[in-house]
Design a protein around this motif. Structure first.
Motif, PDB file in Angstrom:
ATOM      1  N   SER A 308       0.860  -1.074   0.269  1.00 45.27           N
ATOM      2  CA  SER A 308      -0.018  -0.067   0.108  1.00 45.27           C
ATOM      3  C   SER A 308       0.926   1.223  -0.083  1.00 45.27           C
ATOM      4  CB  SER A 308      -1.053  -0.113   1.460  1.00 45.27           C
ATOM      5  OG  SER A 308      -1.772   1.157   1.239  1.00 45.27           O
ATOM      6  N   ASP A 309       0.074   2.256  -0.547  1.00 44.99           N
ATOM      7  CA  ASP A 309       1.166   3.624  -0.395  1.00 44.99           C
ATOM      8  C   ASP A 309       0.726   4.464   0.822  1.00 44.99           C
ATOM      9  OD1 ASP A 309      -1.584   4.034  -1.536  1.00 44.99           O
ATOM     10  OD2 ASP A 309      -0.934   5.504  -3.113  1.00 44.99           O
ATOM     11  N   HIS A 310      -0.354   3.893   1.604  1.00 44.25           N
ATOM     12  CA  HIS A 310      -0.676   4.384   2.671  1.00 44.25           C
ATOM     13  C   HIS A 310      -0.335   3.572   4.036  1.00 44.25           C
ATOM     14  CE1 HIS A 310      -3.677   7.595   1.207  1.00 44.25           C
ATOM     15  NE2 HIS A 310      -3.702   6.846   0.398  1.00 44.25           N
ATOM     16  N   ARG A 311       0.205   4.609   4.958  1.00 49.30           N
ATOM     17  CA  ARG A 311       0.283   3.905   6.191  1.00 49.30           C
ATOM     18  C   ARG A 311      -0.851   3.671   6.967  1.00 49.30           C
ATOM     19  NH1 ARG A 311       5.215   6.510   9.753  1.00 49.30           N
ATOM     20  NH2 ARG A 311       7.023   5.189   8.835  1.00 49.30           N
ATOM     21  N   ALA A 312      -1.111   2.496   7.658  1.00 45.22           N
ATOM     22  CA  ALA A 312      -2.073   2.150   8.668  1.00 45.22           C
ATOM     23  C   ALA A 312      -2.024   3.252   9.888  1.00 45.22           C
ATOM     24  CB  ALA A 312      -2.223   0.825   9.096  1.00 45.22           C
ATOM     25  N   VAL A 313      -3.528   3.624  10.350  1.00 47.67           N
ATOM     26  CA  VAL A 313      -3.116   4.532  11.701  1.00 47.67           C
ATOM     27  C   VAL A 313      -4.184   3.594  12.484  1.00 47.67           C
ATOM     28  CG1 VAL A 313      -4.046   6.531  12.715  1.00 47.67           C
ATOM     29  CG2 VAL A 313      -3.331   6.558  10.290  1.00 47.67           C
ATOM     30  N   TYR A 314      -3.476   3.405  13.860  1.00 49.53           N
ATOM     31  CA  TYR A 314      -3.921   2.714  14.997  1.00 49.53           C
ATOM     32  C   TYR A 314      -4.085   3.809  16.133  1.00 49.53           C
ATOM     33  CZ  TYR A 314      -3.972  -0.201  19.239  1.00 49.53           C
ATOM     34  OH  TYR A 314      -4.215  -0.871  20.409  1.00 49.53           O
ATOM     35  N   ALA A 315      -5.523   3.645  16.696  1.00 45.77           N
ATOM     36  CA  ALA A 315      -5.702   4.534  17.838  1.00 45.77           C
ATOM     37  C   ALA A 315      -6.244   3.639  18.960  1.00 45.77           C
ATOM     38  CB  ALA A 315      -6.530   5.641  17.241  1.00 45.77           C
ATOM     39  N   GLU A 316      -6.005   4.200  20.117  1.00 43.42           N
ATOM     40  CA  GLU A 316      -6.781   3.462  21.286  1.00 43.42           C
ATOM     41  C   GLU A 316      -7.508   4.903  22.014  1.00 43.42           C
ATOM     42  OE1 GLU A 316      -4.245   1.718  24.273  1.00 43.42           O
ATOM     43  OE2 GLU A 316      -3.585   0.172  22.922  1.00 43.42           O
ATOM     44  N   LEU A 317      -8.827   4.466  21.865  1.00 48.58           N
ATOM     45  CA  LEU A 317      -9.858   5.392  22.331  1.00 48.58           C
ATOM     46  C   LEU A 317     -10.435   5.090  23.561  1.00 48.58           C
ATOM     47  CD1 LEU A 317     -11.472   5.918  18.822  1.00 48.58           C
ATOM     48  CD2 LEU A 317      -9.606   7.186  19.546  1.00 48.58           C
ATOM     49  N   VAL A 318     -10.955   5.951  24.292  1.00 44.47           N
ATOM     50  CA  VAL A 318     -11.521   5.805  25.651  1.00 44.47           C
ATOM     51  C   VAL A 318     -12.900   6.348  25.437  1.00 44.47           C
ATOM     52  CG1 VAL A 318     -11.825   6.068  28.107  1.00 44.47           C
ATOM     53  CG2 VAL A 318      -9.479   5.791  27.037  1.00 44.47           C
ATOM     54  N   LEU A 319     -13.981   5.361  25.459  1.00 44.52           N
ATOM     55  CA  LEU A 319     -15.486   5.887  25.354  1.00 44.52           C
ATOM     56  C   LEU A 319     -16.153   6.109  26.557  1.00 44.52           C
ATOM     57  CD1 LEU A 319     -16.388   2.918  23.025  1.00 44.52           C
ATOM     58  CD2 LEU A 319     -15.626   5.023  22.338  1.00 44.52           C
ATOM     59  N   PRO A 320     -17.097   7.009  26.416  1.00 39.04           N
ATOM     60  CA  PRO A 320     -17.864   7.171  27.710  1.00 39.04           C
ATOM     61  C   PRO A 320     -18.453   5.895  28.044  1.00 39.04           C
ATOM     62  CG  PRO A 320     -18.784   8.494  25.700  1.00 39.04           C
ATOM     63  CD  PRO A 320     -17.403   7.710  25.300  1.00 39.04           C
ATOM     64  N   LYS A 321     -18.813   5.952  29.285  1.00 39.95           N
ATOM     65  CA  LYS A 321     -19.748   4.727  29.733  1.00 39.95           C
ATOM     66  C   LYS A 321     -21.021   5.037  29.481  1.00 39.95           C
ATOM     67  CE  LYS A 321     -16.917   3.970  33.874  1.00 39.95           C
ATOM     68  NZ  LYS A 321     -16.917   3.847  35.379  1.00 39.95           N
ATOM     69  N   ALA A 322     -21.877   3.800  29.298  1.00 33.23           N
ATOM     70  CA  ALA A 322     -23.220   3.737  28.936  1.00 33.23           C
ATOM     71  C   ALA A 322     -23.855   4.345  30.214  1.00 33.23           C
ATOM     72  CB  ALA A 322     -23.667   2.209  28.778  1.00 33.23           C
ATOM     73  N   GLY A 323     -24.677   5.301  29.660  1.00 33.18           N
ATOM     74  CA  GLY A 323     -25.875   6.242  30.599  1.00 33.18           C
ATOM     75  C   GLY A 323     -24.922   7.141  31.035  1.00 33.18           C
ATOM     76  N   GLY A 324     -23.630   7.508  30.658  1.00 35.30           N
ATOM     77  CA  GLY A 324     -22.876   8.531  31.322  1.00 35.30           C
ATOM     78  C   GLY A 324     -22.875   9.827  30.493  1.00 35.30           C
TER      79      GLY A 324
END
Length: 324
Positions: A308-324
């Motif tokens: 591929s001519d693109h790099r892959a982008v990896y991210a670790e996200l922290v989601l809001p809790k359900a009902g938060g």
């Protein structure tokens, strides 16, 4: 040095400063419009570094007013570029479910499927967005075992660069696609991450601004990118945006309620294209993970992918809790 030579040196110095001043003004005020300014503005981080040359020359030759002007230009560039290099740690990372995402452009389905699957497994990826997704690419990813790691998918392969897919560790719902004015497709779906609010994910791929003929579709496709929904699902928009944070049209997308994950993590100067051995010009940051402002970012890493001519982008996200 004679007076005439000193005068010519001063003129040359101002001539060196002028194009950088024009570039900085164009970036600050979003003045890029059509070919070739849209294409050139992507290289703003490089212009920012090179702009230090006339500043150094002005200081060394004791041209005070030229030095002041060059310093002003350098400061303007720094305000635009340096924040991407500094992690936003305000308030820290809140407690909440972690969502690991990755996006990769497969270059007409030619990217190494084994490497993609290895990155998914090593990074414990929950959601994978794919662009330039073809039938051959889908078959290769299946053979490499992607569907064992990410068993659900919304997939729209095409023979050209317009195919799109999202693979998920968790069950997907409301599967569909957005058909952009430029002809590309963007797969999207809803996903319920355990313990988190509902997530809406879309694999973004506006057309590329390759010249006068394609600039209009690039603007139209970016304008069609969905806004975040503060009162609804948590939005994650990721893919090959064919634009950088130095493009006003892309900053308008971010302003629809998103943060650029790499910018927040201090990895905003990590470049993603081109990384094909056939290309020789400086690389820029075209691939992004955008998460709405309720999401925190733990880290962002880019990975080179063979084929591929693109790099892959990896991210670790922290989601809001359900009902938060």
């Amino acid at each position: 040095m004679t007076r005439q030579r000193r005068r010519w040196l001063t003129v040359l110095l101002w001539m060196l400063i002028a194009p950088f001043a024009a570039w900085a003004a164009g970036r600050v005020f979003g003045l890029e419009s059509g070919y070739p300014t849209v294409q050139l503005i992507a290289f703003t981080p490089y212009a920012a570094v090179i702009s230090l040359v006339p500043l150094a020359l002005a200081v060394l030759t004791k041209r005070i007013w030229a030095a002041v002007a060059a310093a002003g230009v350098a400061v303007a560039f720094a305000v635009c570029v340096l924040p991407r290099w500094i992690a936003d740690t305000g308030g820290g990372v809140p407690a909440g479910p972690t969502l690991r995402v990755m996006t990769v452009n497969m270059l007409y389905g030619q990217a190494d499927p084994d490497q993609i699957v290895r990155l998914v497994r090593d990074g414990d990826v929950d959601l994978l967005a794919v662009q330039e997704y073809t039938e051959a690419g889908r078959a290769a990813l299946r053979a490499a075992g992607l569907e064992e790691a990410l068993p659900d998918a919304v997939a729209y392969p095409r023979a050209d660069a317009g195919g799109s897919a999202v693979y998920s560790r968790f069950p997907l719902a409301a599967k569909g696609y957005r058909h952009l004015a430029g002809g590309f497709m963007q797969a999207h779906a809803s996903v319920q991450v355990p313990g988190a609010a509902e997530v809406y994910v879309e694999s973004a791929h506006p057309c590329a601004p390759m010249g006068r003929a394609s600039d209009a579709c690039w603007l139209a496709d970016l304008a069609e990118q969905p806004a975040a929904t503060p009162g609804g699902p948590v939005n994650v928009l990721m893919g090959d945006f064919n634009s950088t944070l130095d493009h006003k049209a892309f900053r308008r997308v971010v302003a629809k309620g998103y943060d650029d994950a790499a910018d927040i993590a201090g990895a905003g100067l990590s470049t993603s294209w081109p990384y094909d051995d056939r290309w020789y010009f400086p690389s820029v940051t075209l691939d992004h993970v955008l998460a709405d402002k309720r999401v925190a970012v733990r880290k962002v890493v880019v990975h080179r992918v063979a084929g591929s001519d693109h790099r892959a982008v990896y991210a670790e996200l922290v989601l809001p809790k359900a009902g938060g």
